[in-house]
Write an enzyme that holds these catalytic residues in place. Structure first.
Site, PDB file in Angstrom:
ATOM      1  N   ASP A 161      45.324  47.930  43.438  1.00  0.00           N
ATOM      2  CA  ASP A 161      46.018  46.648  43.468  1.00  0.00           C
ATOM      3  C   ASP A 161      47.524  46.851  43.629  1.00  0.00           C
ATOM      4  O   ASP A 161      48.062  47.916  43.316  1.00  0.00           O
ATOM      5  CB  ASP A 161      45.768  45.886  42.167  1.00  0.00           C
TER       6      ASP A 161
ATOM      7  N   ARG B 207      41.627  33.006  44.298  1.00  0.00           N
ATOM      8  CA  ARG B 207      42.109  33.677  43.075  1.00  0.00           C
ATOM      9  C   ARG B 207      43.594  33.385  42.826  1.00  0.00           C
ATOM     10  O   ARG B 207      44.440  34.267  42.865  1.00  0.00           O
ATOM     11  CB  ARG B 207      41.866  35.187  43.131  1.00  0.00           C
TER      12      ARG B 207
END
Length: 375
Positions: A136, A222
């Site tokens: 990430d 998200r």
């Protein structure tokens, strides 16, 4: 490895340009100090101070950054300029303050990870185009008291949705975390809070997150997606996002003073969750989450009012900070203001932006001292 003790004038009187091309000169500089106090959930549980008043160290390359942020001793680390490296996430140890010296600080090809560490501050940094193989852009796992503030997180949507991973994923018991004043844009998957439906035994009672004063733009889903935990989301602008806030697996959210512009599902659930909402502009969609239980939080915060949100975050979110007094610590002040297998429901292409009709610009302040609500 290149790092050295910085001079007190390194960050003084800097004027910041934009780290991404779409804002340009519309970015607005904001003054800050290296010892600003964390806000939101990161201000609880003893607070988040990072490296405190430790002598600042400056780094200019990937190897220097890896070395400087390792370990648990208090440390303040300043990144002096852009770093490009196709590499694994840089692991940040406990009791660390990590800041970008100015808006030229863009980390391209690698991200940052806090795992099994606590009391970390990350501010004034842009992170771009971190492939899924490298993790990430920012990840927190088994960490608590993390303040992520004035960051610019992005990739692009020209590639497959799994080519990049999440922009800011907070998973595996992560708690007491604040993501504030940030620009999160041009990506398929924005922010997970809880990575899997099957991780309830580990995550229940954790995943306490504040997300405030953020600008979300051109994100497919998200923004965030939250499972099991509690989130307070306020003073944020969701521009041309397909999915909005997805409340899942018994999560509870308090959603206040936000504007959704072109979002078909601004606040929704795919299984079960609860929401308390106040003064939000839903744009093209509506709130479809059942009434929840999280109506108060235990920290102070100020609501802009939905009518003032766009002006309050556009051009001001992202890595727009200028540090007063250079690297010399000063009295603390408040600055309120994933799993690739996790699949979200498919949506159509990002819809055309719609105009907001709500125009209340009343400012409110909320000082909450009620007993914490459990999800």
């Amino acid at each position: 490895m290149k790092y050295f003790i910085s001079t007190v004038s390194l960050l003084a009187s800097l004027v910041f340009a934009s780290p991404t091309p779409d804002f340009g000169s519309n970015k607005i500089e904001k003054r800050a100090t290296l010892t600003d106090a964390a806000t939101g959930w990161a201000s609880l549980n003893g607070g988040t101070t990072g490296g405190g008043s430790a002598a600042p160290v400056t780094v200019s390359d990937y190897a220097g950054l890896v070395a400087a942020v390792a370990g648990t001793e208090p440390k303040v680390v300043i990144i002096s300029g852009p770093i490009t490296q196709e590499a694994a996430q840089v692991r940040i140890g406990s009791n660390t303050t990590l800041v970008g010296a100015d808006s030229s600080v863009i980390l391209t090809g690698f991200g940052l990870l806090v795992r099994n560490d606590n009391n970390v501050i990350i501010r004034n940094i842009a992170i771009a185009k971190v492939t899924a193989a490298n993790g990430d852009a920012i990840g927190v796992q088994y960490g608590s008291n993390i303040w992520i503030d004035h960051v610019d997180l992005s990739a692009d949507r020209t590639k497959d949705k799994d080519f990049y991973d999440g922009l800011c994923d907070l998973t595996r018991e992560a708690s007491f975390i604040t993501l504030s004043n940030s620009y999160i844009h041009d990506h398929w998957k924005g922010s997970l809070i809880g990575h899997s439906d099957s991780n309830g035994a580990e995550d229940t009672g954790h995943l306490t997150v504040t997300q405030n004063n953020n600008h979300w733009k051109n994100i497919h889903s998200r923004t965030p997606s939250i499972r099991f935990g509690q989130a307070h989301i306020y003073n944020s602008y969701f521009e041309a996002t397909t999915d909005g806030i997805n409340v899942r697996q018994g999560a509870e959210v308090l959603v206040e003073s936000n504007v959704f512009d072109g979002t078909t599902k601004p606040l929704f659930t795919v299984d079960n969750g609860g929401a308390v909402e106040k003064d939000n502009v839903w744009g093209a969609g509506s709130n479809t989450v059942p009434a929840g239980k999280l109506s108060t939080v235990e920290y102070q915060y100020e609501l802009l009012g939905s009518g003032a949100v766009i002006a309050g975050v556009v051009g001001k979110s992202g890595n727009t900070l200028s540090f007063a007094g250079g690297t010399t610590p000063s009295t603390p002040t408040s600055t309120d203001g994933s799993d690739s297998s996790d699949v979200e429901p498919q949506e159509s292409a990002v819809p055309t932006t719609t105009s907001s009709t709500k125009s209340s610009e009343k400012k409110t302040a909320s000082s909450k001292a009620a007993k914490k609500t459990k999800s």
